[in-house]
Enzyme design. Structure first.
Site, short mmCIF file in Angstrom:
data_model
loop_
_atom_site.label_atom_id
_atom_site.label_comp_id
_atom_site.label_asym_id
_atom_site.label_seq_id
_atom_site.Cartn_x
_atom_site.Cartn_y
_atom_site.Cartn_z
N PRO A 192 -0.78 31.22 -5.05
CG PRO A 192 -0.06 31.78 -2.93
CD PRO A 192 -1.04 30.82 -3.78
CG ASP B 43 1.77 27.00 -3.60
OD1 ASP B 43 1.58 28.11 -2.97
OD2 ASP B 43 0.75 26.02 -3.17
CG HIS B 44 4.95 33.41 -2.22
ND1 HIS B 44 6.00 33.02 -0.94
CD2 HIS B 44 5.46 34.80 -2.71
CE1 HIS B 44 6.68 34.12 -0.82
NE2 HIS B 44 6.41 35.12 -2.08
NE ARG B 45 -1.14 27.87 -1.21
CZ ARG B 45 -2.10 27.22 -1.62
NH1 ARG B 45 -3.46 27.47 -1.02
NH2 ARG B 45 -2.10 26.19 -2.61
CB VAL B 46 4.86 25.25 -0.63
CG1 VAL B 46 5.75 24.12 -0.31
CG2 VAL B 46 3.45 24.80 -0.50
#
Length: 441
Positions: free
Chosen positions: A237, A413-416
């Site tokens: 994402p 990376d929106h997860r990180v």
């Protein structure tokens, strides 16, 4: 001694193309000596011999594609010969004869019930219809074309220019046709046509679809680039943060370094080197950004392994500056230039372009104002750097003056990385770039 197999030269490599042999059959080789040039999914690189001895057998000709782990050569000791059975198998694989096999199957069944005299009469008669028919004759031409020794680049250029490789005299090792040979042949054909001695035009081969001028086969590297981009933009994402930096201090610092003298090391430092150093120091200041997503965890790295995007003929490589946080500005400059030079000349080692905790991609030198780059998984972000432009700015006295601005875009990376964490990193990066003296310590 073991037979030599196609090595796995990158983490994603499944097959390789043997571009050229640097040694001939019968040559003596030493461990560590360049034996061949191999194209992987990421680069074309020189491969060193793992053994001492004599190059007794070469199983794969130049231009051949081989799966990782398949045998490509045999290096024997004194008086040692290659296993006959293996060598024979390789020769049979190079010269498959499916047409003959199909003809033999029904013949075998007939032989069981036919007397010996009938068998003798039928055997010499079978090749006749093959020689008379047009389709089998055209099939015979393909192995002849395949036997032309030519580099992959030469084959591609020949296809684009419409040059028959059979008519080109090779000047490479053992008569191998090179790109230079193909282009020289194309020029000579054009020269003859201009004199009216021949009506041959140098054109790309006709396309298979209307409106197409040519179809260029994907190289192994380009296939992996396409695959990785889909893997990145699909599951990862992305979101983007952009800032404009006052690049005036950077320009002043560069001029000061340049005035140190053309022979001094400092004179070789570029604005891009300053950006790389700032990106590394900002990651040290904001260590949570130096991370990646891994299954059910976020992995934060102790070292800043900086990837630098380098454009090459076949695509893009990202050589890595290891433990960049421990290197000075001058050291980062030297390593970056060395890696970029060897990447463009296809002389990279596998470990030099694997890994990396984040990447910097600079297209400012190509005139791009700003852009958004695609993250290289599993890295947490990539920094896109645009060119420095002159623009009207308002100074501290509220006066409009001519200033220098540079655009930076952080793909996250929106997860990180969340928005606030990305903003914190860019804030630190802006501070360093607008105060370049901090990069000298």
């Amino acid at each position: 001694m073991p037979e030599i197999q196609m090595p796995k030269l990158s983490d994603t490599m499944t097959e390789g193309t043997l571009v050229s042999w640097k040694k001939k059959k019968g040559d003596q080789v030493s461990a560590g000596e360049v034996l061949a040039e191999i194209e992987t999914d990421k680069a074309t690189m020189e491969w060193e011999s793992p053994e001492d001895g004599t190059l007794t057998e070469i199983y794969i000709e130049e231009g051949g594609k081989v799966n990782v782990g398949d045998k490509i050569a045999f290096i024997g000791g004194e008086g040692e010969a290659a296993p006959k059975q293996v060598a024979k198998t390789q020769k049979e694989e190079k010269q498959p004869k499916p047409a003959e096999q199909k003809e033999k199957q029904p013949q075998t069944e007939t032989e069981k019930s036919a007397p010996p005299q009938t068998k003798e009469k039928e055997t010499p008669q079978q090749p006749k219809p093959v020689e008379a028919g047009a389709p089998p004759a055209s099939k015979k031409e393909k192995p002849e074309e395949a036997r032309v020794r030519a580099s992959p680049v030469a084959r591609r250029v020949a296809a684009e220019l419409g040059i028959d490789l059979n008519s080109v005299k090779g000047t490479g090792p053992e008569g191998r046709v090179t790109e230079t040979d193909v282009r020289a042949a194309a020029k000579s054909v054009g020269a003859v046509a201009d004199r009216g001695d021949a009506k041959v035009e140098s054109k790309p081969k006709p396309s298979t679809k209307p409106g197409e001028s040519a179809r260029i086969q994907l190289s192994g590297m380009r296939k992996i680039i396409a695959q990785r981009l889909v893997e990145s933009l699909g599951p990862v994402p992305h979101f983007y943060l952009q800032i404009d930096v006052n690049a005036g201090p950077l320009m002043e610092a560069r001029e000061e370094l340049k005035s140190a003298g053309e022979g001094a090391d400092a004179a070789k430092i570029t604005v891009n080197d300053l950006v790389l150093k700032a990106a590394v120091q900002a990651a040290v200041k904001v260590p949570r950004a130096n991370a990646s997503f891994e299954g059910d965890a976020i992995v934060q790295y102790a070292d800043v392994d900086l990837g630098i995007a380098v454009a090459i003929e076949d695509g893009l490589l990202t050589p890595v500056i290891r433990a960049a946080q421990n290197k000075s500005l001058r050291e980062i400059s030297e390593v970056a230039k060395d890696l970029a030079h060897r990447a463009r000349n296809k002389r990279m080692k596998p470990e030099e372009f694997q890994g990396g905790t984040f990447t910097v991609s600079n297209l400012g030198g190509l005139g791009i104002d700003s852009f958004s780059a695609v993250i290289n998984p599993p890295q947490g972000f990539i920094l896109a750097v645009g060119k420095i432009t002159k623009a009207p700015v308002i100074d501290d006295g509220d006066q409009i003056i001519v200033g220098h601005r540079m655009s930076l875009t952080m793909s996250c990376d929106h997860r990180v990385i969340d928005g606030a964490l990305g903003a914190e990193y860019l804030k630190e990066l802006r501070h360093l770039l607008e105060n370049p003296a901090l990069l000298m310590v």
